[in-house]
Scaffold this motif. Structure first.
Motif, mmCIF file in Angstrom:
data_model
loop_
_atom_site.group_PDB
_atom_site.id
_atom_site.type_symbol
_atom_site.label_atom_id
_atom_site.label_comp_id
_atom_site.label_asym_id
_atom_site.label_seq_id
_atom_site.Cartn_x
_atom_site.Cartn_y
_atom_site.Cartn_z
ATOM 1 N N ASN A 167 0.825 -1.207 0.000
ATOM 2 C CA ASN A 167 0.000 0.000 0.000
ATOM 3 C C ASN A 167 0.865 1.265 0.000
ATOM 4 O OD1 ASN A 167 -2.656 1.155 0.022
ATOM 5 N ND2 ASN A 167 -2.289 1.740 2.148
ATOM 6 N N ASP A 168 1.938 1.260 0.791
ATOM 7 C CA ASP A 168 2.854 2.403 0.815
ATOM 8 C C ASP A 168 3.516 2.604 -0.552
ATOM 9 O OD1 ASP A 168 2.361 2.939 3.504
ATOM 10 O OD2 ASP A 168 4.066 1.732 4.193
ATOM 11 N N LYS A 169 3.849 1.502 -1.207
ATOM 12 C CA LYS A 169 4.472 1.586 -2.526
ATOM 13 C C LYS A 169 3.496 2.163 -3.547
ATOM 14 C CE LYS A 169 7.602 -2.194 -1.542
ATOM 15 N NZ LYS A 169 7.961 -3.579 -1.811
ATOM 16 N N LEU A 170 2.257 1.721 -3.493
ATOM 17 C CA LEU A 170 1.242 2.265 -4.401
ATOM 18 C C LEU A 170 1.019 3.750 -4.135
ATOM 19 C CD1 LEU A 170 -1.410 -0.569 -4.587
ATOM 20 C CD2 LEU A 170 0.106 0.221 -6.407
ATOM 21 N N ASN A 171 0.957 4.125 -2.867
ATOM 22 C CA ASN A 171 0.804 5.547 -2.540
ATOM 23 C C ASN A 171 1.982 6.355 -3.061
ATOM 24 O OD1 ASN A 171 -1.730 5.485 -1.365
ATOM 25 N ND2 ASN A 171 -0.931 5.101 0.685
ATOM 26 N N SER A 172 3.177 5.799 -2.967
ATOM 27 C CA SER A 172 4.348 6.474 -3.504
ATOM 28 C C SER A 172 4.232 6.653 -5.014
ATOM 29 C CB SER A 172 5.606 5.678 -3.158
ATOM 30 O OG SER A 172 6.753 6.314 -3.681
ATOM 31 N N LEU A 173 3.781 5.616 -5.716
ATOM 32 C CA LEU A 173 3.562 5.694 -7.156
ATOM 33 C C LEU A 173 2.537 6.779 -7.476
ATOM 34 C CD1 LEU A 173 3.767 4.584 -10.104
ATOM 35 C CD2 LEU A 173 1.902 3.022 -9.469
ATOM 36 N N PHE A 174 1.416 6.773 -6.772
ATOM 37 C CA PHE A 174 0.362 7.744 -7.031
ATOM 38 C C PHE A 174 0.821 9.164 -6.694
ATOM 39 C CE2 PHE A 174 -2.787 4.087 -6.165
ATOM 40 C CZ PHE A 174 -2.645 3.628 -7.466
ATOM 41 N N GLN A 175 1.619 9.320 -5.638
ATOM 42 C CA GLN A 175 2.155 10.637 -5.290
ATOM 43 C C GLN A 175 3.039 11.169 -6.409
ATOM 44 O OE1 GLN A 175 4.228 10.296 -1.558
ATOM 45 N NE2 GLN A 175 2.357 9.912 -0.408
ATOM 46 N N GLU A 176 3.877 10.304 -6.965
ATOM 47 C CA GLU A 176 4.747 10.733 -8.065
ATOM 48 C C GLU A 176 3.931 11.096 -9.300
ATOM 49 O OE1 GLU A 176 8.082 11.463 -8.213
ATOM 50 O OE2 GLU A 176 7.793 11.284 -6.053
ATOM 51 N N LEU A 177 2.907 10.323 -9.604
ATOM 52 C CA LEU A 177 2.039 10.650 -10.732
ATOM 53 C C LEU A 177 1.332 11.987 -10.506
ATOM 54 C CD1 LEU A 177 0.544 7.117 -11.437
ATOM 55 C CD2 LEU A 177 2.155 8.377 -12.887
ATOM 56 N N GLU A 178 0.893 12.233 -9.291
ATOM 57 C CA GLU A 178 0.251 13.501 -8.965
ATOM 58 C C GLU A 178 1.240 14.661 -9.081
ATOM 59 O OE1 GLU A 178 -3.288 14.331 -7.895
ATOM 60 O OE2 GLU A 178 -3.023 12.769 -9.384
ATOM 61 N N HIS A 179 2.463 14.430 -8.668
ATOM 62 C CA HIS A 179 3.505 15.457 -8.782
ATOM 63 C C HIS A 179 3.732 15.812 -10.257
ATOM 64 C CE1 HIS A 179 7.028 17.762 -7.683
ATOM 65 N NE2 HIS A 179 7.741 17.065 -8.564
ATOM 66 N N ILE A 180 3.832 14.804 -11.098
ATOM 67 C CA ILE A 180 3.992 15.020 -12.540
ATOM 68 C C ILE A 180 2.789 15.791 -13.081
ATOM 69 C CG2 ILE A 180 4.044 13.860 -14.787
ATOM 70 C CD1 ILE A 180 5.652 11.591 -13.302
ATOM 71 N N LYS A 181 1.592 15.395 -12.680
ATOM 72 C CA LYS A 181 0.371 16.079 -13.124
ATOM 73 C C LYS A 181 0.414 17.554 -12.766
ATOM 74 C CE LYS A 181 -3.271 16.272 -10.659
ATOM 75 N NZ LYS A 181 -4.380 15.894 -9.790
ATOM 76 N N GLU A 182 0.776 17.853 -11.531
ATOM 77 C CA GLU A 182 0.817 19.243 -11.063
ATOM 78 C C GLU A 182 1.840 20.064 -11.847
ATOM 79 O OE1 GLU A 182 -1.309 20.675 -8.950
ATOM 80 O OE2 GLU A 182 -2.346 18.783 -8.690
ATOM 81 N N ILE A 183 3.004 19.497 -12.100
ATOM 82 C CA ILE A 183 4.041 20.208 -12.853
ATOM 83 C C ILE A 183 3.532 20.583 -14.237
ATOM 84 C CG2 ILE A 183 6.271 19.916 -14.032
ATOM 85 C CD1 ILE A 183 7.169 18.302 -11.558
ATOM 86 N N TYR A 184 2.940 19.628 -14.938
ATOM 87 C CA TYR A 184 2.524 19.895 -16.313
ATOM 88 C C TYR A 184 1.237 20.700 -16.401
ATOM 89 C CZ TYR A 184 6.542 17.522 -17.953
ATOM 90 O OH TYR A 184 7.854 17.212 -18.197
ATOM 91 N N ALA A 185 0.374 20.615 -15.423
ATOM 92 C CA ALA A 185 -0.804 21.485 -15.396
ATOM 93 C C ALA A 185 -0.363 22.930 -15.186
ATOM 94 C CB ALA A 185 -1.774 21.045 -14.305
ATOM 95 N N ASP A 186 0.599 23.137 -14.278
ATOM 96 C CA ASP A 186 1.134 24.479 -14.052
ATOM 97 C C ASP A 186 1.845 25.008 -15.287
ATOM 98 O OD1 ASP A 186 0.185 24.529 -11.440
ATOM 99 O OD2 ASP A 186 2.127 23.995 -10.551
ATOM 100 N N LEU A 187 2.652 24.159 -15.900
ATOM 101 C CA LEU A 187 3.381 24.554 -17.107
ATOM 102 C C LEU A 187 2.409 24.962 -18.210
ATOM 103 C CD1 LEU A 187 6.086 24.732 -18.686
ATOM 104 C CD2 LEU A 187 5.708 22.341 -19.327
ATOM 105 N N SER A 188 1.401 24.162 -18.425
ATOM 106 C CA SER A 188 0.427 24.435 -19.467
ATOM 107 C C SER A 188 -0.361 25.711 -19.168
ATOM 108 C CB SER A 188 -0.523 23.245 -19.615
ATOM 109 O OG SER A 188 -1.415 23.449 -20.665
ATOM 110 N N ALA A 189 -0.835 25.855 -17.938
ATOM 111 C CA ALA A 189 -1.613 27.041 -17.569
ATOM 112 C C ALA A 189 -0.761 28.303 -17.643
ATOM 113 C CB ALA A 189 -2.209 26.878 -16.174
ATOM 114 N N GLY A 190 0.490 28.205 -17.244
ATOM 115 C CA GLY A 190 1.381 29.360 -17.325
ATOM 116 C C GLY A 190 1.706 29.753 -18.748
#
Length: 122
Positions: free
Chosen positions: A5-28
């Protein structure tokens, strides 16, 4: 040692981090003062930005990226016509991180819990 479960949460956290970076990049990028060295569509972004609120555009980008990630998780779960069975292996233990798990469901649950504030410790 991390639980599955911790490993899956780590995977999902990294995916969310990537999402946030590219959403910010695109919006900016819809700002006409943005340099945008990463895109070949600078003029299109600028035209789009003339009548678009960047926070609204960012929300659209977040939703789109979430759906792309969800679709990738479905593919890894075997629902998209991939011609082989995929797995996600912890190199340190040799164990499958996704055994008996549906990644697409887990990701959707993760982002819904995050929206409710249940994953504030990231």
């Amino acid at each position: 040692m991390l639980s599955a479960n911790d490993k899956l949460n780590s995977l999902f956290q990294e995916l969310e981090h990537i999402k946030e970076i590219y959403a910010d990049l695109s919006a900016g990028s819809i700002d006409t003062n943005s340099k945008m060295p990463w895109t070949q569509y600078k003029q299109e972004y600028e035209k789009f930005g003339d009548g678009t609120d960047s926070s609204e555009f960012r929300a659209i980008q977040v939703e789109l990226i979430e759906e792309v990630i969800y679709s990738i998780m479905e593919m890894l779960d075997g629902y998209k016509g991939l011609n082989f069975e995929a797995d996600l292996i912890d190199k340190n233990t040799g164990e499958s991180v996704i055994q008996n798990i549906q990644l697409h469901d887990g990701y959707r649950e993760y982002i819904e819990a995050k929206k409710k504030g249940e994953y504030l410790n990231e």
